[in-house]
Design a protein around this motif. Structure first.
Motif, PDB file in Angstrom:
ATOM      1  N   ASN A 193       0.595  -1.219   0.100  1.00  0.00           N
ATOM      2  CA  ASN A 193       0.021  -0.281   0.237  1.00  0.00           C
ATOM      3  C   ASN A 193       0.756   1.419   0.283  1.00  0.00           C
ATOM      4  OD1 ASN A 193      -2.109  -1.256  -0.420  1.00  0.00           O
ATOM      5  ND2 ASN A 193      -2.534  -1.583   2.536  1.00  0.00           N
ATOM      6  N   LYS A 194       2.098   1.244   0.105  1.00  0.00           N
ATOM      7  CA  LYS A 194       2.603   2.149   0.893  1.00  0.00           C
ATOM      8  C   LYS A 194       3.398   2.393  -0.305  1.00  0.00           C
ATOM      9  CE  LYS A 194       3.619   1.212   5.492  1.00  0.00           C
ATOM     10  NZ  LYS A 194       2.859   2.283   6.061  1.00  0.00           N
ATOM     11  N   ILE A 195       4.146   1.386  -1.014  1.00  0.00           N
ATOM     12  CA  ILE A 195       4.784   1.666  -2.132  1.00  0.00           C
ATOM     13  C   ILE A 195       3.476   2.170  -3.341  1.00  0.00           C
ATOM     14  CG2 ILE A 195       5.813   0.397  -4.286  1.00  0.00           C
ATOM     15  CD1 ILE A 195       7.078  -1.421  -1.615  1.00  0.00           C
ATOM     16  N   ASN A 196       2.905   1.667  -3.546  1.00  0.00           N
ATOM     17  CA  ASN A 196       1.357   2.106  -4.993  1.00  0.00           C
ATOM     18  C   ASN A 196       0.434   3.541  -4.134  1.00  0.00           C
ATOM     19  OD1 ASN A 196       2.488  -0.298  -5.640  1.00  0.00           O
ATOM     20  ND2 ASN A 196       0.239  -1.679  -5.179  1.00  0.00           N
ATOM     21  N   ASP A 197       1.470   3.942  -3.333  1.00  0.00           N
ATOM     22  CA  ASP A 197       0.674   5.322  -2.745  1.00  0.00           C
ATOM     23  C   ASP A 197       1.265   6.202  -3.761  1.00  0.00           C
ATOM     24  OD1 ASP A 197      -0.803   7.219  -1.793  1.00  0.00           O
ATOM     25  OD2 ASP A 197      -0.445   7.029  -0.213  1.00  0.00           O
ATOM     26  N   LEU A 236       4.027  10.052  -3.601  1.00  0.00           N
ATOM     27  CA  LEU A 236       4.408  10.872  -3.111  1.00  0.00           C
ATOM     28  C   LEU A 236       3.810  11.336  -2.474  1.00  0.00           C
ATOM     29  CD1 LEU A 236       7.410  10.376  -5.635  1.00  0.00           C
ATOM     30  CD2 LEU A 236       6.716   8.487  -3.952  1.00  0.00           C
ATOM     31  N   PHE A 237       3.040  12.743  -3.041  1.00  0.00           N
ATOM     32  CA  PHE A 237       2.381  13.443  -2.180  1.00  0.00           C
ATOM     33  C   PHE A 237       1.712  13.004  -1.073  1.00  0.00           C
ATOM     34  CE2 PHE A 237      -1.335  16.090  -1.654  1.00  0.00           C
ATOM     35  CZ  PHE A 237      -0.776  17.727  -1.644  1.00  0.00           C
ATOM     36  N   SER A 238       1.123  12.032  -1.085  1.00  0.00           N
ATOM     37  CA  SER A 238       0.039  11.497  -0.100  1.00  0.00           C
ATOM     38  C   SER A 238       1.211  10.825   1.122  1.00  0.00           C
ATOM     39  CB  SER A 238      -0.611  10.100  -0.618  1.00  0.00           C
ATOM     40  OG  SER A 238      -1.756   9.515   0.647  1.00  0.00           O
ATOM     41  N   LEU A 295      12.301   7.739   2.107  1.00  0.00           N
ATOM     42  CA  LEU A 295      12.506   9.041   2.576  1.00  0.00           C
ATOM     43  C   LEU A 295      11.279  10.430   2.054  1.00  0.00           C
ATOM     44  CD1 LEU A 295      15.717   9.389  -0.158  1.00  0.00           C
ATOM     45  CD2 LEU A 295      15.853   9.189   2.404  1.00  0.00           C
ATOM     46  N   VAL A 296      11.045  10.580   1.618  1.00  0.00           N
ATOM     47  CA  VAL A 296       9.642  11.344   1.081  1.00  0.00           C
ATOM     48  C   VAL A 296       8.810  11.264   2.854  1.00  0.00           C
ATOM     49  CG1 VAL A 296       7.646  11.700   0.447  1.00  0.00           C
ATOM     50  CG2 VAL A 296       9.557  10.850  -0.457  1.00  0.00           C
ATOM     51  N   ILE A 297       8.146   9.968   3.294  1.00  0.00           N
ATOM     52  CA  ILE A 297       8.030  10.096   4.855  1.00  0.00           C
ATOM     53  C   ILE A 297       8.849  10.764   5.656  1.00  0.00           C
ATOM     54  CG2 ILE A 297       7.048   8.803   6.423  1.00  0.00           C
ATOM     55  CD1 ILE A 297       6.458   6.418   4.284  1.00  0.00           C
ATOM     56  N   THR A 298      10.092  10.442   5.626  1.00  0.00           N
ATOM     57  CA  THR A 298      10.989  11.059   6.730  1.00  0.00           C
ATOM     58  C   THR A 298      11.094  13.269   6.369  1.00  0.00           C
ATOM     59  OG1 THR A 298      12.609   9.265   6.219  1.00  0.00           O
ATOM     60  CG2 THR A 298      13.375  11.746   6.998  1.00  0.00           C
ATOM     61  N   LEU A 299      10.627  13.518   5.247  1.00  0.00           N
ATOM     62  CA  LEU A 299      10.908  14.681   4.969  1.00  0.00           C
ATOM     63  C   LEU A 299       9.589  15.121   5.348  1.00  0.00           C
ATOM     64  CD1 LEU A 299      11.981  14.748   1.215  1.00  0.00           C
ATOM     65  CD2 LEU A 299      13.069  15.758   3.440  1.00  0.00           C
ATOM     66  N   GLY A 300       8.154  14.481   5.447  1.00  0.00           N
ATOM     67  CA  GLY A 300       6.844  14.608   6.034  1.00  0.00           C
ATOM     68  C   GLY A 300       7.151  14.861   7.589  1.00  0.00           C
ATOM     69  N   ASN A 301       7.806  14.131   7.858  1.00  0.00           N
ATOM     70  CA  ASN A 301       7.649  13.405   9.560  1.00  0.00           C
ATOM     71  C   ASN A 301       8.176  14.978  10.473  1.00  0.00           C
ATOM     72  OD1 ASN A 301       8.317  10.215   9.886  1.00  0.00           O
ATOM     73  ND2 ASN A 301       5.895  11.387   9.860  1.00  0.00           N
ATOM     74  N   SER A 302       9.490  15.040   9.172  1.00  0.00           N
ATOM     75  CA  SER A 302      10.494  16.498   9.742  1.00  0.00           C
ATOM     76  C   SER A 302       9.218  17.721   9.732  1.00  0.00           C
ATOM     77  CB  SER A 302      11.530  16.318   8.520  1.00  0.00           C
ATOM     78  OG  SER A 302      12.480  15.029   8.694  1.00  0.00           O
TER      79      SER A 302
END
Length: 205
Positions: free
Chosen positions: A109-113, A115-117, A182-189
């Motif tokens: 689900n994460k891989i198919n989501d 990047l913006f989401s 990496l995108v999730i890390t940026l979002g968390n940050s």
């Protein structure tokens, strides 16, 4: 002296990755999502009570720290990755392996989501993580940790360190998976610094 300091930071981060992995194990082994979310919170409780190094618990404080703090953040992220990867690798060779089947579906689900989401879901998780960690530091009330972690899990928000464990235990690392991380890390940050930045506006005025 600095080498010893940075080595200590890295080890504390590896231990934090192990703590999050334990939380992930509990979550994957339970069919009740609410109970699983509550029990996952044990990982953050261990981290906060023992002063371990969790990236999502540290990044929000970058607003008030010197530029050298970025070295600590990079070491912490790398240590968290190491701790989750090693934990997952070891656990996959135990009798617990069948319990981790659900991790593969989560990772798909994460891989198919988009990047913006993933970025947006990471922001909301980062916001909750900072609020939880800072709330615990201020009040020493562990209920804040359990409420914050349970909220981000039940909401479906993305936590980069937990995802390190899920991708590792599912054996689903790829270029796309790492990009998602990496995108999730940026979002968390980004989410984690919102409250500190808001408080800075008060200080400026």
């Amino acid at each position: 002296m600095k080498l010893r300091k940075y080595s200590y930071m890295f080890v504390m981060a590896v231990l934090a990755g192990i703590a999050i992995s334990i939380g992930g194990c509990v979550f994957l082994s339970l069919t009740n999502r609410i109970v699983g979310a509550l029990m996952f919170s044990v990982g953050l409780y261990i981290i906060c009570t023992h002063g371990l190094g969790l990236y999502t618990g540290k990044i929000g404080y970058v607003v008030e720290r010197p530029s050298s703090y970025w070295i600590e953040l990079v070491l912490t992220w790398a240590g968290d990755f190491t701790g989750t990867f090693l934990s997952a690798t070891v656990l996959r060779s135990t009798r617990m392996a069948p319990l981790f089947a659900g991790a593969a579906d989560m990772c798909k689900n994460k891989i198919n989501d988009s990047l913006f989401s993933l970025f947006v879901l990471g922001i909301f998780c980062g916001f909750l993580m900072y609020a939880s960690v800072e709330g615990y530091k201020t009040t020493k009330n562990p209920l804040i940790l359990f409420a914050g972690v349970s909220a981000f899990i039940l909401s479906g928000f993305e936590h980069c360190i937990a995802d390190m464990f899920y991708f590792s235990v599912a054996g689903m690392w790829s270029a796309r998976a790492f990009l998602c991380l990496l995108v999730i890390t940026l979002g968390n940050s980004f989410g984690a610094i919102l409250i500190p930045l808001g408080k800075k506006l008060r200080d400026v005025s």
